[in-house]
Scaffold this motif. Sequence first.
Motif, PDB file in Angstrom:
ATOM      1  N   VAL A  33      24.873  60.871  95.068  1.00 16.12           N
ATOM      2  CA  VAL A  33      24.841  59.591  95.760  1.00 16.12           C
ATOM      3  C   VAL A  33      26.300  59.254  96.080  1.00 16.12           C
ATOM      4  O   VAL A  33      27.166  59.388  95.225  1.00 16.12           O
ATOM      5  CB  VAL A  33      24.234  58.493  94.872  1.00 16.12           C
ATOM      6  N   MET A  34      26.538  58.846  97.304  1.00 17.21           N
ATOM      7  CA  MET A  34      27.901  58.506  97.713  1.00 17.21           C
ATOM      8  C   MET A  34      27.981  57.034  98.082  1.00 17.21           C
ATOM      9  O   MET A  34      27.024  56.455  98.618  1.00 17.21           O
ATOM     10  CB  MET A  34      28.330  59.361  98.893  1.00 17.21           C
ATOM     11  N   GLY A  35      29.132  56.468  97.792  1.00 22.50           N
ATOM     12  CA  GLY A  35      29.317  55.064  98.111  1.00 22.50           C
ATOM     13  C   GLY A  35      30.705  54.794  98.648  1.00 22.50           C
ATOM     14  O   GLY A  35      31.646  55.552  98.390  1.00 22.50           O
ATOM     15  N   TRP A  36      30.804  53.743  99.415  1.00 23.24           N
ATOM     16  CA  TRP A  36      32.090  53.185  99.828  1.00 23.24           C
ATOM     17  C   TRP A  36      32.286  51.851  99.119  1.00 23.24           C
ATOM     18  O   TRP A  36      31.372  51.025  99.102  1.00 23.24           O
ATOM     19  CB  TRP A  36      32.153  52.984 101.339  1.00 23.24           C
ATOM     20  N   PHE A  37      33.462  51.674  98.569  1.00 21.38           N
ATOM     21  CA  PHE A  37      33.833  50.449  97.885  1.00 21.38           C
ATOM     22  C   PHE A  37      35.119  49.924  98.522  1.00 21.38           C
ATOM     23  O   PHE A  37      35.818  50.652  99.226  1.00 21.38           O
ATOM     24  CB  PHE A  37      34.089  50.723  96.392  1.00 21.38           C
ATOM     25  N   ARG A  38      35.426  48.675  98.253  1.00 27.01           N
ATOM     26  CA  ARG A  38      36.696  48.143  98.733  1.00 27.01           C
ATOM     27  C   ARG A  38      37.247  47.128  97.732  1.00 27.01           C
ATOM     28  O   ARG A  38      36.499  46.519  96.972  1.00 27.01           O
ATOM     29  CB  ARG A  38      36.550  47.498 100.107  1.00 27.01           C
ATOM     30  N   GLN A  39      38.559  46.998  97.779  1.00 27.54           N
ATOM     31  CA  GLN A  39      39.219  46.027  96.918  1.00 27.54           C
ATOM     32  C   GLN A  39      40.337  45.355  97.697  1.00 27.54           C
ATOM     33  O   GLN A  39      41.275  46.024  98.160  1.00 27.54           O
ATOM     34  CB  GLN A  39      39.779  46.686  95.658  1.00 27.54           C
ATOM     35  N   ALA A  40      40.197  44.064  97.843  1.00 31.28           N
ATOM     36  CA  ALA A  40      41.214  43.264  98.509  1.00 31.28           C
ATOM     37  C   ALA A  40      42.196  42.727  97.465  1.00 31.28           C
ATOM     38  O   ALA A  40      41.844  42.617  96.287  1.00 31.28           O
ATOM     39  CB  ALA A  40      40.555  42.115  99.260  1.00 31.28           C
ATOM     40  N   THR A  58      19.926  54.106 102.684  1.00 32.76           N
ATOM     41  CA  THR A  58      21.239  53.475 102.659  1.00 32.76           C
ATOM     42  C   THR A  58      21.106  52.037 102.190  1.00 32.76           C
ATOM     43  O   THR A  58      20.032  51.438 102.267  1.00 32.76           O
ATOM     44  CB  THR A  58      21.892  53.496 104.048  1.00 32.76           C
ATOM     45  N   ALA A  59      22.206  51.501 101.714  1.00 35.45           N
ATOM     46  CA  ALA A  59      22.232  50.100 101.293  1.00 35.45           C
ATOM     47  C   ALA A  59      23.596  49.537 101.628  1.00 35.45           C
ATOM     48  O   ALA A  59      24.594  50.264 101.612  1.00 35.45           O
ATOM     49  CB  ALA A  59      21.954  49.981  99.792  1.00 35.45           C
ATOM     50  N   TYR A  60      23.614  48.224 101.925  1.00 29.40           N
ATOM     51  CA  TYR A  60      24.847  47.588 102.369  1.00 29.40           C
ATOM     52  C   TYR A  60      25.052  46.245 101.686  1.00 29.40           C
ATOM     53  O   TYR A  60      24.091  45.535 101.381  1.00 29.40           O
ATOM     54  CB  TYR A  60      24.812  47.361 103.885  1.00 29.40           C
ATOM     55  N   ASP A  66      24.765  45.147 109.474  1.00 31.29           N
ATOM     56  CA  ASP A  66      24.722  45.098 110.940  1.00 31.29           C
ATOM     57  C   ASP A  66      26.078  45.340 111.584  1.00 31.29           C
ATOM     58  O   ASP A  66      26.182  45.314 112.816  1.00 31.29           O
ATOM     59  CB  ASP A  66      24.165  43.755 111.441  1.00 31.29           C
ATOM     60  N   ARG A  67      27.116  45.564 110.778  1.00 31.64           N
ATOM     61  CA  ARG A  67      28.433  45.908 111.337  1.00 31.64           C
ATOM     62  C   ARG A  67      28.898  47.287 110.884  1.00 31.64           C
ATOM     63  O   ARG A  67      29.568  47.996 111.642  1.00 31.64           O
ATOM     64  CB  ARG A  67      29.487  44.865 110.913  1.00 31.64           C
ATOM     65  N   PHE A  68      28.572  47.663 109.662  1.00 38.77           N
ATOM     66  CA  PHE A  68      29.016  48.942 109.097  1.00 38.77           C
ATOM     67  C   PHE A  68      27.837  49.892 108.981  1.00 38.77           C
ATOM     68  O   PHE A  68      26.704  49.472 108.728  1.00 38.77           O
ATOM     69  CB  PHE A  68      29.615  48.746 107.713  1.00 38.77           C
ATOM     70  N   THR A  69      28.113  51.190 109.121  1.00 45.42           N
ATOM     71  CA  THR A  69      27.097  52.209 108.952  1.00 45.42           C
ATOM     72  C   THR A  69      27.658  53.348 108.105  1.00 45.42           C
ATOM     73  O   THR A  69      28.704  53.911 108.437  1.00 45.42           O
ATOM     74  CB  THR A  69      26.636  52.763 110.304  1.00 45.42           C
ATOM     75  N   ILE A  70      26.952  53.672 107.036  1.00 44.91           N
ATOM     76  CA  ILE A  70      27.334  54.806 106.200  1.00 44.91           C
ATOM     77  C   ILE A  70      26.466  55.996 106.579  1.00 44.91           C
ATOM     78  O   ILE A  70      25.281  55.851 106.875  1.00 44.91           O
ATOM     79  CB  ILE A  70      27.189  54.471 104.698  1.00 44.91           C
ATOM     80  N   SER A  71      27.083  57.165 106.589  1.00 46.36           N
ATOM     81  CA  SER A  71      26.342  58.385 106.892  1.00 46.36           C
ATOM     82  C   SER A  71      27.027  59.553 106.174  1.00 46.36           C
ATOM     83  O   SER A  71      28.139  59.410 105.666  1.00 46.36           O
ATOM     84  CB  SER A  71      26.283  58.636 108.398  1.00 46.36           C
ATOM     85  N   ARG A  72      26.330  60.673 106.153  1.00 45.51           N
ATOM     86  CA  ARG A  72      26.916  61.836 105.493  1.00 45.51           C
ATOM     87  C   ARG A  72      26.506  63.105 106.216  1.00 45.51           C
ATOM     88  O   ARG A  72      25.454  63.157 106.853  1.00 45.51           O
ATOM     89  CB  ARG A  72      26.502  61.903 104.021  1.00 45.51           C
ATOM     90  N   ASP A  73      27.342  64.103 106.086  1.00 36.21           N
ATOM     91  CA  ASP A  73      27.068  65.425 106.634  1.00 36.21           C
ATOM     92  C   ASP A  73      27.242  66.410 105.478  1.00 36.21           C
ATOM     93  O   ASP A  73      28.372  66.720 105.090  1.00 36.21           O
ATOM     94  CB  ASP A  73      28.049  65.728 107.776  1.00 36.21           C
ATOM     95  N   ASN A  74      26.140  66.880 104.925  1.00 35.32           N
ATOM     96  CA  ASN A  74      26.217  67.744 103.754  1.00 35.32           C
ATOM     97  C   ASN A  74      26.684  69.161 104.095  1.00 35.32           C
ATOM     98  O   ASN A  74      27.014  69.925 103.185  1.00 35.32           O
ATOM     99  CB  ASN A  74      24.877  67.786 103.032  1.00 35.32           C
ATOM    100  N   ILE A  75      26.686  69.508 105.368  1.00 39.34           N
ATOM    101  CA  ILE A  75      27.251  70.793 105.773  1.00 39.34           C
ATOM    102  C   ILE A  75      28.765  70.715 105.733  1.00 39.34           C
ATOM    103  O   ILE A  75      29.446  71.651 105.289  1.00 39.34           O
ATOM    104  CB  ILE A  75      26.784  71.177 107.186  1.00 39.34           C
ATOM    105  N   LYS A  76      29.295  69.597 106.184  1.00 40.74           N
ATOM    106  CA  LYS A  76      30.738  69.396 106.205  1.00 40.74           C
ATOM    107  C   LYS A  76      31.268  68.774 104.914  1.00 40.74           C
ATOM    108  O   LYS A  76      32.469  68.546 104.781  1.00 40.74           O
ATOM    109  CB  LYS A  76      31.131  68.516 107.395  1.00 40.74           C
ATOM    110  N   ASN A  77      30.364  68.463 103.978  1.00 43.78           N
ATOM    111  CA  ASN A  77      30.781  67.806 102.728  1.00 43.78           C
ATOM    112  C   ASN A  77      31.589  66.542 103.000  1.00 43.78           C
ATOM    113  O   ASN A  77      32.646  66.305 102.398  1.00 43.78           O
ATOM    114  CB  ASN A  77      31.607  68.756 101.850  1.00 43.78           C
ATOM    115  N   THR A  78      31.086  65.731 103.892  1.00 42.45           N
ATOM    116  CA  THR A  78      31.827  64.542 104.301  1.00 42.45           C
ATOM    117  C   THR A  78      30.888  63.345 104.387  1.00 42.45           C
ATOM    118  O   THR A  78      29.750  63.473 104.840  1.00 42.45           O
ATOM    119  CB  THR A  78      32.510  64.763 105.661  1.00 42.45           C
ATOM    120  N   VAL A  79      31.390  62.202 103.956  1.00 41.64           N
ATOM    121  CA  VAL A  79      30.673  60.947 104.117  1.00 41.64           C
ATOM    122  C   VAL A  79      31.534  60.040 104.990  1.00 41.64           C
ATOM    123  O   VAL A  79      32.763  60.075 104.916  1.00 41.64           O
ATOM    124  CB  VAL A  79      30.350  60.306 102.745  1.00 41.64           C
TER     125      VAL A  79
END
Length: 119
Positions: A33-40, A58-60, A66-79
Motif C-alpha cells: 500500500v502506498m501513500g502520500w503524506f505532507r507536513q507543513a 484510493t482514498a483522499y 477532487d483536486r489530487f489524484t494518486i496512481s501507481r505503475d507497478n511495472i515502473k515501480n512508481t507512485v
Amino acid sequence: QVQLIESGGGLVQAGDSLRLSCAASGRTFSLYVMGWFRQAPGKEREVVATVTWNGGRTAYADSVKDRFTISRDNIKNTVYLQMNSLKPEDTAVYYCAGRMATRVEYDYWGQGTQVTVSS
C-alpha cells in the motif's frame, strides 16, 4: 527493503498543477500500500492520499479531494500524485511511504520533496 525517492516538487502559483513521482526500489513494490503524506511548518504530518497494491482503491484527505489524484505503475515501480488547482495551504514537504497490506504503520519513507504554492 524498499527505498523511496520523491521528485517533482517546486514553486508554483495558486491554481497551477504539479505531478509528484515516487520511485521505489525492491521487487516487492507491487505488494505495498502506498501513500502520500505532507507536513507543513509547525503542523503535524497528515495523510494526503493512499492507493492499494493494484491501484484498485484510493482514498483522499477531504482537503484535496477532487483536486489530487494518486496512481501507481507497478511495472515502473512508481507512485504518482497529480496535484491540480493548487492552493497556498498545500505548501508543505510531501513524502511518499509504503507498507505491507497486513500492517497499519508505514515502514518505508522517502526523503520528501518541497511544494510551495504562492498566492
